[in-house]
Design a protein around this motif. Structure first.
Motif: not given
Length: 480
Positions: A340-348, A58-64, A53-56
């Motif tokens: 409690t923040a999910p990866p989409r809120v606290l992205p890697y 992170a890639n979405k964050s980089a693409a945005a 989930a973290i990897y996914e």
């Protein structure tokens, strides 16, 4: 040699995530059974769901793409400066901060999970000595500043040390050997941030040898998950801590639990407060505090559009000049929310690196070093502490003097002239000379003055120097 058996449960788990390549050297049958068993046990301990989930994310964050239309400066009412505050205002903040410290409601948390690799230092960065006359390492300076605070407020602040799995044992042993640098043992708490595996560019777990995944600390944003998972946040709350001053171990001028800063943030009643140094120029490579979509944020210099980086107000001052120096006061309720923040809120975030790799031509997968000019072969993932700021309802920023408060120790002097042990040592000695002169001393020469933190936290208590001449012609003067 009998091949080690990979349990079907482990194989199926990794196959489900497309990661069964990690067994290739084990299955060649040339590894020691004990070594292979240890490797398989480490694989079994991985939370593949969370890592995936973290990897996914992170890639979405980089693409945005960053939406510059959503980026706005910190509101005027949310930023103040010690440089133009009145003596009355500074005293009010200091008094409020000292009262909070006296109550035991404030702790210092130093982020010290990294090694001194960029410095050419083989060990935890907090043990690095910038070659002051006293030979005190960064941990020692921080500890003595907290000890000095006890004489000012009557209570010794708690020191929380965030290490990593790479350096926790060495860090704890160093504190024990140094008798906690004078701090009470009961007032020092250690916890470790997570490590995350590195990935190949195609998303595969990266083997650095036949029986080792490449691992690295998960960035300073890993603080939230680690505080919760280790029970440290609950421990702080049980001890009555309501505010945590989070600082980086590599700032040689840092003032842990600074009463002025604490009082300022409490007076503003904000869940997130930050010290900032105003940028020297639009091109300075430092992130800036701002708002994104009306929420507190820090935007990295590489993400800030040039037109915004150069934007000025009617007085010619940078609109985006609040440079982030990784110095924050976080309220415990905010910390609890951030855990409690999910990866989409606290992205890697993705960092491409050239790192050692398993040699596929070697039957045991021997570790092989990349060439000096090698292109990156791996992706490391790091969380940033400030990404969670968007969860806060509001923030406040206090502008401080760079000469007084910010001297990072990051780089080897052979590679750059910026942010090195040499510049940090010089900053400490210059600050000491300024304090001595403000107390009425005459400082001759340019060698500077080392003022022990046990003598003075922020320049106070040096009136005994009035009328004295300190000869720093041939080197630093020590006031230990």
């Amino acid at each position: 040699m009998m091949k080690p058996r990979v349990a079907s449960r482990i194989r199926e788990a990794f196959a489900a995530h497309g990661q069964e390549h990690v067994f290739r050297f084990v299955e060649r049958g040339h590894l020691d059974n004990v070594e292979a068993a240890s490797f398989l046990a480490s694989l079994d301990a991985l939370d593949l769901g969370r890592i995936g989930a973290i990897y996914e994310a992170a890639n979405k964050s980089a693409a945005a793409k960053a939406d510059s239309a959503k980026i706005t400066p910190v509101p005027v009412h949310g930023i103040d400066s010690v440089l133009d505050a009145t003596a009355k205002q500074l005293n009010a903040w200091r008094k409020l901060g000292l009262a909070a410290l006296e109550s035991g409601s404030v702790a210092a948390l130093v982020m010290a999970g990294g090694q001194g690799t960029r410095l050419g230092f083989d060990g935890p960065k907090g043990l690095f000595d910038v070659e002051l006359p006293s030979k005190k390492c960064l941990f020692h300076l921080l500890a003595e500043r907290l000890i000095k605070l006890e004489t000012l407020c009557g209570t010794q602040p708690l020191l929380v040390v965030m290490t990593s799995l790479l350096n926790i044992k060495e860090t704890q042993q160093a504190f024990e050997a140094a008798k906690y640098y004078g701090l009470a043992k009961s007032n020092v708490v250690f916890f470790s941030q997570d490590t995350l595996p590195a990935f190949s560019p195609d998303g595969k777990l990266f083997l650095q040898s036949g029986t080792e995944l490449a691992l690295a600390p998960d960035g300073n944003g890993g603080i939230y998950h680690a505080l919760s998972q280790t029970g440290t946040l609950q421990q702080l709350e049980a001890r009555g801590v309501s505010h945590v001053h989070v600082i980086s171990v590599d700032n040689a001028l840092c003032k842990p639990c600074d009463p002025v800063f604490i009082g300022y943030c409490i007076s503003k009643n904000v869940p997130v407060g930050s010290k900032v140094c105003w940028k020297n120029s639009p091109a300075e490579r430092v992130g800036v505090l701002c708002e994104r979509g009306g929420r507190p944020a820090v935007v990295e210099y590489s993400e800030l559009p040039s037109i915004l980086a150069h934007a000025t107000n009617a007085h010619g001052e940078l609109l985006y000049g609040a440079g982030n120096i990784c110095n924050h006061l976080l309220r415990s309720d905010f910390l609890a929310l951030a855990t409690t923040a999910p990866p989409r809120v606290l992205p890697y975030h993705i960092a491409s690196k050239a790192i050692p790799f398993a040699d596929n031509d070697d039957y045991r997968g021997a570790r092989k070093q990349p060439k000096a000019d090698a292109i990156p072969n791996a992706i490391k993932l790091e969380a940033f502490i400030f990404d969670a700021f968007m969860l806060a309802s509001r923030q406040a920023a206090l502008i401080v003097s760079r000469k007084e408060e910010f001297a990072p120790v990051k780089n080897h002097p052979a590679k750059t002239h910026d942010d090195t042990p040499i510049t940090a040592r010089a900053a400490l000695l210059v600050r000491g000379a300024i304090w001595a002169q403000a107390a009425g001393a005459v400082v001759q020469g340019k060698g500077g003055v080392e003022v022990s933190p046990l003598r003075s936290y922020a320049g106070e208590g040096l009136s005994f120097l009035a009328g004295e001449t300190l000869d720093a012609t041939n080197g630093p003067v020590s006031l230990l």
